[in-house]
Design an enzyme around this catalytic site. Sequence first.
Site, PDB file in Angstrom:
ATOM      1  N   ASP A 170      -0.227   5.129   0.930  1.00  0.00           N
ATOM      2  CA  ASP A 170      -0.513   6.091   1.998  1.00  0.00           C
ATOM      3  C   ASP A 170      -0.569   5.388   3.353  1.00  0.00           C
ATOM      4  O   ASP A 170      -1.331   4.430   3.532  1.00  0.00           O
ATOM      5  CB  ASP A 170      -1.852   6.783   1.753  1.00  0.00           C
ATOM      6  CG  ASP A 170      -1.869   7.620   0.485  1.00  0.00           C
ATOM      7  OD1 ASP A 170      -2.284   8.776   0.552  1.00  0.00           O
ATOM      8  OD2 ASP A 170      -1.467   7.110  -0.578  1.00  0.00           O
ATOM      9  N   ASP A 176      -1.497  -0.785   5.963  1.00  0.00           N
ATOM     10  CA  ASP A 176      -1.706  -0.206   7.297  1.00  0.00           C
ATOM     11  C   ASP A 176      -3.168  -0.148   7.705  1.00  0.00           C
ATOM     12  O   ASP A 176      -3.475   0.398   8.767  1.00  0.00           O
ATOM     13  CB  ASP A 176      -1.137   1.221   7.343  1.00  0.00           C
ATOM     14  CG  ASP A 176      -2.010   2.216   6.587  1.00  0.00           C
ATOM     15  OD1 ASP A 176      -2.281   1.989   5.387  1.00  0.00           O
ATOM     16  OD2 ASP A 176      -2.442   3.208   7.197  1.00  0.00           O
ATOM     17  N   ASP A 189       0.863  -1.167   0.000  1.00  0.00           N
ATOM     18  CA  ASP A 189       0.000   0.000   0.000  1.00  0.00           C
ATOM     19  C   ASP A 189       0.910   1.230   0.000  1.00  0.00           C
ATOM     20  O   ASP A 189       2.100   1.127   0.297  1.00  0.00           O
ATOM     21  CB  ASP A 189      -0.888  -0.045   1.252  1.00  0.00           C
ATOM     22  CG  ASP A 189      -1.658   1.227   1.480  1.00  0.00           C
ATOM     23  OD1 ASP A 189      -2.391   1.649   0.563  1.00  0.00           O
ATOM     24  OD2 ASP A 189      -1.515   1.817   2.569  1.00  0.00           O
TER      25      ASP A 189
END
Length: 220
Positions: A10, A168, A8
Amino acid sequence: MNKTFIFDLDGTLLNTLGDLAASVNYALRTHGMPEHSVDAVRLMVGNGVRLLMERAVPNGAANEQFDRAFTTFREHYMHHSLDTTRPYDGIPEMLRELRHRGCRTAVVSNKFDAATKELCRHFFADTIEVAIGEHEAEGIRKKPAPDTVVEALRQLGVDRKQAVYVGDSDVDILTARNSGLPCISVLWGFRSRDFLLAHGATTFITQPAELLDENKFMRI
Protein backbone atom coordinates in the site's frame (compact mmCIF):
# COMPACT_ATOMS: atom_id res chain seq x y z
CA MET A 1 21.81 -6.28 -11.74
CA ASN A 2 21.56 -9.14 -9.26
CA LYS A 3 19.38 -8.07 -6.38
CA THR A 4 16.33 -9.05 -4.45
CA PHE A 5 13.66 -6.37 -4.02
CA ILE A 6 11.31 -6.59 -1.05
CA PHE A 7 8.38 -4.22 -1.58
CA ASP A 8 5.77 -2.76 0.69
CA LEU A 9 2.33 -2.86 -0.99
CA ASP A 10 0.00 0.00 0.00
CA GLY A 11 1.45 3.36 -1.04
CA THR A 12 4.42 1.70 -2.75
CA LEU A 13 3.14 -0.58 -5.52
CA LEU A 14 -0.59 0.10 -5.25
CA ASN A 15 -2.64 3.20 -4.55
CA THR A 16 -5.14 1.56 -2.21
CA LEU A 17 -6.13 4.69 -0.30
CA GLY A 18 -9.53 5.24 -1.90
CA ASP A 19 -10.75 1.72 -1.20
CA LEU A 20 -9.35 1.71 2.34
CA ALA A 21 -11.03 5.02 3.11
CA ALA A 22 -14.31 3.85 1.60
CA SER A 23 -14.34 0.70 3.75
CA VAL A 24 -13.33 2.61 6.89
CA ASN A 25 -16.14 5.09 6.36
CA TYR A 26 -18.67 2.38 5.49
CA ALA A 27 -17.91 0.68 8.81
CA LEU A 28 -18.07 3.95 10.73
CA ARG A 29 -21.31 4.97 9.04
CA THR A 30 -22.87 1.56 9.63
CA HIS A 31 -22.23 1.83 13.34
CA GLY A 32 -23.24 5.47 13.72
CA MET A 33 -19.73 6.90 14.04
CA PRO A 34 -18.29 10.06 12.42
CA GLU A 35 -16.51 9.53 9.12
CA HIS A 36 -13.04 10.73 8.07
CA SER A 37 -11.65 12.47 5.01
CA VAL A 38 -9.40 10.52 2.66
CA ASP A 39 -6.43 12.65 3.74
CA ALA A 40 -7.12 11.81 7.38
CA VAL A 41 -7.24 8.08 6.55
CA ARG A 42 -3.94 8.47 4.68
CA LEU A 43 -2.21 9.25 7.98
CA MET A 44 -3.85 6.28 9.74
CA VAL A 45 -2.57 3.52 7.45
CA GLY A 46 0.71 1.63 7.63
CA ASN A 47 0.49 -0.43 10.80
CA GLY A 48 -2.13 -2.97 9.76
CA VAL A 49 -5.89 -2.78 9.49
CA ARG A 50 -6.65 -3.29 13.16
CA LEU A 51 -4.60 -0.25 14.15
CA LEU A 52 -6.13 1.63 11.20
CA MET A 53 -9.57 1.04 12.70
CA GLU A 54 -8.36 1.79 16.22
CA ARG A 55 -7.31 5.19 14.92
CA ALA A 56 -10.56 5.70 13.00
CA VAL A 57 -13.06 4.64 15.68
CA PRO A 58 -13.73 7.14 18.50
CA ASN A 59 -11.86 5.92 21.62
CA GLY A 60 -10.33 3.12 19.56
CA ALA A 61 -10.48 -0.43 20.87
CA ALA A 62 -12.09 0.84 24.08
CA ASN A 63 -15.24 1.69 22.13
CA GLU A 64 -17.86 -0.96 22.89
CA GLN A 65 -18.70 -1.15 19.17
CA PHE A 66 -15.10 -1.49 18.03
CA ASP A 67 -15.14 -5.23 17.31
CA ARG A 68 -18.33 -4.94 15.28
CA ALA A 69 -16.98 -1.98 13.33
CA PHE A 70 -13.71 -3.82 12.66
CA THR A 71 -15.58 -6.90 11.41
CA THR A 72 -17.73 -4.70 9.15
CA PHE A 73 -14.60 -3.05 7.76
CA ARG A 74 -12.91 -6.38 6.98
CA GLU A 75 -15.98 -7.83 5.28
CA HIS A 76 -16.55 -4.68 3.21
CA TYR A 77 -12.90 -4.35 2.21
CA MET A 78 -12.61 -7.96 1.04
CA HIS A 79 -15.47 -7.29 -1.39
CA HIS A 80 -14.37 -3.79 -2.46
CA SER A 81 -10.55 -3.86 -2.41
CA LEU A 82 -10.45 -3.60 -6.22
CA ASP A 83 -13.01 -0.84 -6.73
CA THR A 84 -10.49 1.96 -7.31
CA THR A 85 -7.14 0.39 -6.36
CA ARG A 86 -4.56 0.52 -9.14
CA PRO A 87 -0.77 0.27 -9.50
CA TYR A 88 1.01 3.61 -9.50
CA ASP A 89 2.12 4.77 -12.93
CA GLY A 90 5.23 2.92 -14.05
CA ILE A 91 5.03 0.13 -11.46
CA PRO A 92 4.04 -2.76 -13.79
CA GLU A 93 6.74 -1.82 -16.29
CA MET A 94 9.38 -1.50 -13.57
CA LEU A 95 8.51 -4.91 -12.11
CA ARG A 96 8.58 -6.58 -15.51
CA GLU A 97 12.03 -5.13 -16.21
CA LEU A 98 13.37 -6.25 -12.83
CA ARG A 99 12.20 -9.79 -13.49
CA HIS A 100 13.62 -9.62 -17.04
CA ARG A 101 16.98 -8.74 -15.52
CA GLY A 102 16.81 -11.74 -13.23
CA CYS A 103 15.98 -9.89 -10.03
CA ARG A 104 13.89 -11.56 -7.34
CA THR A 105 10.76 -9.87 -6.01
CA ALA A 106 8.49 -10.14 -2.98
CA VAL A 107 5.83 -8.12 -1.18
CA VAL A 108 5.53 -7.86 2.61
CA SER A 109 2.54 -5.97 3.99
CA ASN A 110 0.70 -5.27 7.22
CA LYS A 111 -2.55 -5.70 5.29
CA PHE A 112 -4.25 -8.97 6.26
CA ASP A 113 -2.75 -11.90 4.42
CA ALA A 114 -5.76 -12.87 2.29
CA ALA A 115 -6.12 -9.35 0.87
CA THR A 116 -2.36 -9.04 0.28
CA LYS A 117 -2.24 -12.27 -1.69
CA GLU A 118 -5.42 -11.47 -3.64
CA LEU A 119 -4.18 -8.03 -4.70
CA CYS A 120 -0.79 -9.40 -5.76
CA ARG A 121 -2.44 -12.21 -7.72
CA HIS A 122 -4.72 -9.73 -9.44
CA PHE A 123 -2.15 -7.09 -10.37
CA PHE A 124 1.27 -8.76 -10.25
CA ALA A 125 0.78 -12.48 -10.89
CA ASP A 126 3.73 -12.62 -13.29
CA THR A 127 6.12 -10.28 -11.49
CA ILE A 128 5.78 -10.72 -7.70
CA GLU A 129 7.05 -14.14 -6.65
CA VAL A 130 6.13 -14.09 -2.96
CA ALA A 131 3.41 -12.11 -1.16
CA ILE A 132 3.12 -12.11 2.64
CA GLY A 133 0.55 -10.21 4.67
CA GLU A 134 -0.27 -10.00 8.35
CA HIS A 135 -0.73 -13.37 10.03
CA GLU A 136 0.57 -12.95 13.55
CA ALA A 137 -1.57 -15.87 14.73
CA GLU A 138 1.07 -18.08 13.10
CA GLY A 139 3.86 -16.44 15.07
CA ILE A 140 5.08 -14.14 12.29
CA ARG A 141 5.06 -10.62 13.68
CA LYS A 142 3.90 -7.74 11.51
CA LYS A 143 6.18 -4.91 10.41
CA PRO A 144 8.29 -3.20 11.67
CA ALA A 145 9.42 -6.55 13.08
CA PRO A 146 11.68 -8.28 10.52
CA ASP A 147 9.67 -11.52 10.49
CA THR A 148 7.82 -11.05 7.19
CA VAL A 149 11.00 -9.97 5.43
CA VAL A 150 12.87 -12.99 6.80
CA GLU A 151 10.02 -15.25 5.67
CA ALA A 152 9.99 -13.69 2.19
CA LEU A 153 13.73 -14.24 1.80
CA ARG A 154 13.28 -17.83 2.98
CA GLN A 155 10.52 -18.49 0.46
CA LEU A 156 12.58 -16.94 -2.32
CA GLY A 157 15.57 -19.05 -1.30
CA VAL A 158 17.95 -16.08 -1.16
CA ASP A 159 19.96 -14.37 1.54
CA ARG A 160 19.88 -10.69 2.45
CA LYS A 161 23.28 -9.76 1.07
CA GLN A 162 21.94 -8.48 -2.24
CA ALA A 163 18.48 -7.50 -0.99
CA VAL A 164 16.95 -4.03 -0.68
CA TYR A 165 13.67 -2.92 0.86
CA VAL A 166 11.35 -0.46 -0.90
CA GLY A 167 8.56 1.36 0.95
CA ASP A 168 6.75 4.62 1.51
CA SER A 169 6.47 5.01 5.30
CA ASP A 170 8.23 5.27 8.64
CA VAL A 171 7.15 1.68 9.32
CA ASP A 172 9.05 0.62 6.20
CA ILE A 173 12.18 2.47 7.28
CA LEU A 174 12.09 0.65 10.63
CA THR A 175 11.33 -2.68 8.96
CA ALA A 176 14.36 -2.35 6.70
CA ARG A 177 16.55 -1.35 9.63
CA ASN A 178 15.33 -4.25 11.77
CA SER A 179 15.91 -6.62 8.86
CA GLY A 180 19.43 -5.40 8.17
CA LEU A 181 18.51 -4.16 4.69
CA PRO A 182 19.09 -0.82 2.97
CA CYS A 183 15.85 1.11 2.46
CA ILE A 184 14.68 3.00 -0.61
CA SER A 185 11.83 5.39 0.20
CA VAL A 186 9.34 6.26 -2.54
CA LEU A 187 7.87 9.74 -2.76
CA TRP A 188 4.61 8.92 -4.56
CA GLY A 189 3.05 7.15 -1.57
CA PHE A 190 1.21 8.01 1.65
CA ARG A 191 3.97 10.03 3.39
CA SER A 192 5.82 13.22 2.47
CA ARG A 193 9.55 13.65 1.97
CA ASP A 194 9.82 15.80 5.11
CA PHE A 195 8.00 13.17 7.16
CA LEU A 196 10.28 10.42 5.86
CA LEU A 197 13.42 12.48 6.47
CA ALA A 198 12.29 13.08 10.05
CA HIS A 199 12.00 9.30 10.47
CA GLY A 200 15.44 8.46 9.14
CA ALA A 201 15.02 8.03 5.39
CA THR A 202 18.23 8.47 3.42
CA THR A 203 17.55 7.29 -0.13
CA PHE A 204 14.60 8.50 -2.22
CA ILE A 205 13.07 7.89 -5.62
CA THR A 206 10.38 9.96 -7.30
CA GLN A 207 9.36 7.49 -10.00
CA PRO A 208 9.50 3.68 -10.29
CA ALA A 209 11.92 3.64 -13.24
CA GLU A 210 14.66 4.96 -10.93
CA LEU A 211 14.86 1.50 -9.34
CA LEU A 212 16.36 0.31 -12.61
CA ASP A 213 19.39 2.61 -12.27
CA GLU A 214 22.08 0.09 -11.34
CA ASN A 215 24.74 2.75 -10.82
CA LYS A 216 22.63 4.54 -8.24
CA PHE A 217 21.48 1.58 -6.17
CA MET A 218 24.40 -0.83 -6.30
CA ARG A 219 26.11 1.59 -3.89
CA ILE A 220 23.53 1.53 -1.08
